[in-house]
Design an enzyme around this catalytic site. Structure first.
Site, short mmCIF file in Angstrom:
data_model
loop_
_atom_site.label_atom_id
_atom_site.label_comp_id
_atom_site.label_asym_id
_atom_site.label_seq_id
_atom_site.Cartn_x
_atom_site.Cartn_y
_atom_site.Cartn_z
N ASP A 158 0.88 -1.17 0.00
CA ASP A 158 0.00 0.00 0.00
C ASP A 158 0.92 1.22 0.00
O ASP A 158 2.12 1.12 0.25
CB ASP A 158 -0.89 -0.01 1.26
CG ASP A 158 -1.78 1.23 1.34
OD1 ASP A 158 -2.42 1.58 0.33
OD2 ASP A 158 -1.83 1.87 2.40
N SER A 159 0.32 2.39 -0.21
CA SER A 159 1.10 3.62 -0.12
C SER A 159 1.63 3.82 1.31
O SER A 159 2.57 4.56 1.52
CB SER A 159 0.24 4.82 -0.50
OG SER A 159 -0.84 4.93 0.41
N CYS A 218 -4.38 -1.29 -2.06
CA CYS A 218 -4.53 0.15 -2.21
C CYS A 218 -5.45 0.41 -3.39
O CYS A 218 -5.13 0.00 -4.52
CB CYS A 218 -3.13 0.75 -2.46
SG CYS A 218 -3.14 2.51 -2.82
N GLU A 278 -2.05 7.99 8.60
CA GLU A 278 -0.61 7.70 8.55
C GLU A 278 0.07 8.10 9.87
O GLU A 278 1.10 7.55 10.24
CB GLU A 278 0.05 8.46 7.39
CG GLU A 278 -0.17 7.81 6.04
CD GLU A 278 0.56 6.48 5.89
OE1 GLU A 278 1.79 6.48 5.91
OE2 GLU A 278 -0.13 5.43 5.77
N CYS A 319 -10.97 3.52 0.27
CA CYS A 319 -9.52 3.68 0.48
C CYS A 319 -9.21 2.78 1.66
O CYS A 319 -9.93 2.80 2.67
CB CYS A 319 -9.20 5.13 0.80
SG CYS A 319 -7.54 5.39 1.46
N HIS A 370 -7.11 2.90 3.90
CA HIS A 370 -6.82 3.58 5.17
C HIS A 370 -8.11 3.80 5.98
O HIS A 370 -8.08 3.82 7.22
CB HIS A 370 -6.19 4.96 4.93
CG HIS A 370 -4.73 4.93 4.59
ND1 HIS A 370 -4.26 4.52 3.37
CD2 HIS A 370 -3.63 5.29 5.32
CE1 HIS A 370 -2.93 4.62 3.35
NE2 HIS A 370 -2.53 5.09 4.52
N1 DGL Z 1 -4.73 3.28 0.97
C1 DGL Z 1 -4.84 3.84 -0.31
C2 DGL Z 1 -6.09 3.53 -1.06
O1 DGL Z 1 -6.73 2.55 -0.79
C3 DGL Z 1 -4.09 5.04 -0.74
C4 DGL Z 1 -4.13 6.25 0.09
C5 DGL Z 1 -3.18 7.28 -0.45
O2 DGL Z 1 -1.99 7.03 -0.42
O3 DGL Z 1 -3.64 8.35 -0.89
O4 DGL Z 1 -6.46 4.25 -1.96
#
Ligand code: DGL
Length: 273
Positions: free
Chosen positions: A19-20, A82, A160, A192, A194
């Site tokens: 993931d990011s 992600c 984060e 997302c 996150h």
């Molecule tokens: N967790 C990520 C997603 O599902 C990316 C969040 C990001 O880095 O902007 O899109």
């Protein structure tokens, strides 16, 4: 002699997840429950998070780099945990890599299939809401106009930092969703990876500011089930009783001293409970 050949070949290599940043930990929680006998290598590109405000070509390049890192560590399959990276890179990764690649995508299908008078609110990164792959998914829904897409810059940055409570999350939601106050929503899609970590705060903001059931959806359980199918179909299961079962090795492009404790805490945080 046994005439029923039992498959005795196993593959103890780990599964790679990226993931990011920390968002993929919400996907990995589901995967660990679905595949408890496997081991994992997680790569968080924390130094470059968030991806969601970057142009598509840059997200593609970063995703390819993350995939190469994991392939370099000998993974037998790859999970793009992600939504943003999936939208920008999944076709390229599948063309390029010779291991199976599984991904997450916003769970608008179950949300749109649930009956109701209200709309479906899809929260994601700005990039996901704009990219062609997600737009095509939305067009395949029975009533695409039922889905209201909102990019939520600012939320990933909070998560984060490990900040997931109402105090931190409400001001961002006020800013991004303020114009929707009072509207009727049957479902909210956490598009997302996150966002599930902020699910209690998102739910309570919705209860205070929107009307309708506002049931939360994310794509993680579907991704975990799909990964299990792919592992079984390709004969990639780890040997039963492997000492590595359930092990998660963590790598980051950021500072491991700072990042690893946040990752482990999020990975062990119950979601929706
Ligand atoms: N967790 C990520 C997603 O599902 C990316 C969040 C990001 O880095 O902007 O899109």
């Amino acid at each position: 002699m046994n005439d029923n050949p039992v498959k005795t070949e196993y593959d103890d290599r780990p599964i790679g997840v990226f993931d990011s940043g920390f968002g993929g930990a919400s996907t990995l929680r589901n995967i660990l429950a679905e595949l408890p006998g496997e081991s994992f290598i997680y790569y968080g590109d924390n130094k470059n998070a968030p991806y969601g405000d970057r142009p598509e070509e840059e997200i593609l390049r970063l995703s390819e780099h993350a995939a190469e890192f994991l392939l370099g560590h000998g993974v037998k399959a790859l999970v793009v945990a992600c939504n943003t990276a999936t939208s920008a890179s999944i076709n390229a990764l599948r063309r390029k890599l010779d291991v199976p690649v599984v991904s997450v995508e916003p769970a608008i299908k179950p949300a749109c299939e649930a009956p109701g008078e209200g709309q479906v609110l899809m929260l994601a990164t700005a990039a996901t809401t704009k990219l062609a792959r997600y737009r095509a998914l939305q067009q395949r829904m029975p009533d695409p106009a039922r889905v209201v897409n909102v990019g939520c810059p600012g939320l990933v940055e909070l998560i984060e930092r490990g900040e997931t409570g109402c105090e931190a999350v409400f001001p961002v939601l006020d800013m991004r969703l303020g114009s929707l106050k009072g509207r009727l929503f049957d479902g909210i899609v956490l598009g997302c990876t996150h966002f599930p970590f902020a699910a209690p705060a998102i739910k309570s903001w919705a209860e205070q500011n929107l009307t309708g059931r506002c049931r939360l959806y994310d794509g993680n359980a579907g991704t975990a089930r799909q990964l299990k199918r792919v592992i079984l179909k390709n004969g990639l299961c780890a040997a039963p009783g492997s000492p590595e079962a359930g092990r998660v090795s963590f790598f980051t492009s950021g500072d491991p001293i700072v990042c690893e404790p946040i990752f482990r805490r999020l990975l062990n945080t119950p979601i929706y409970e």
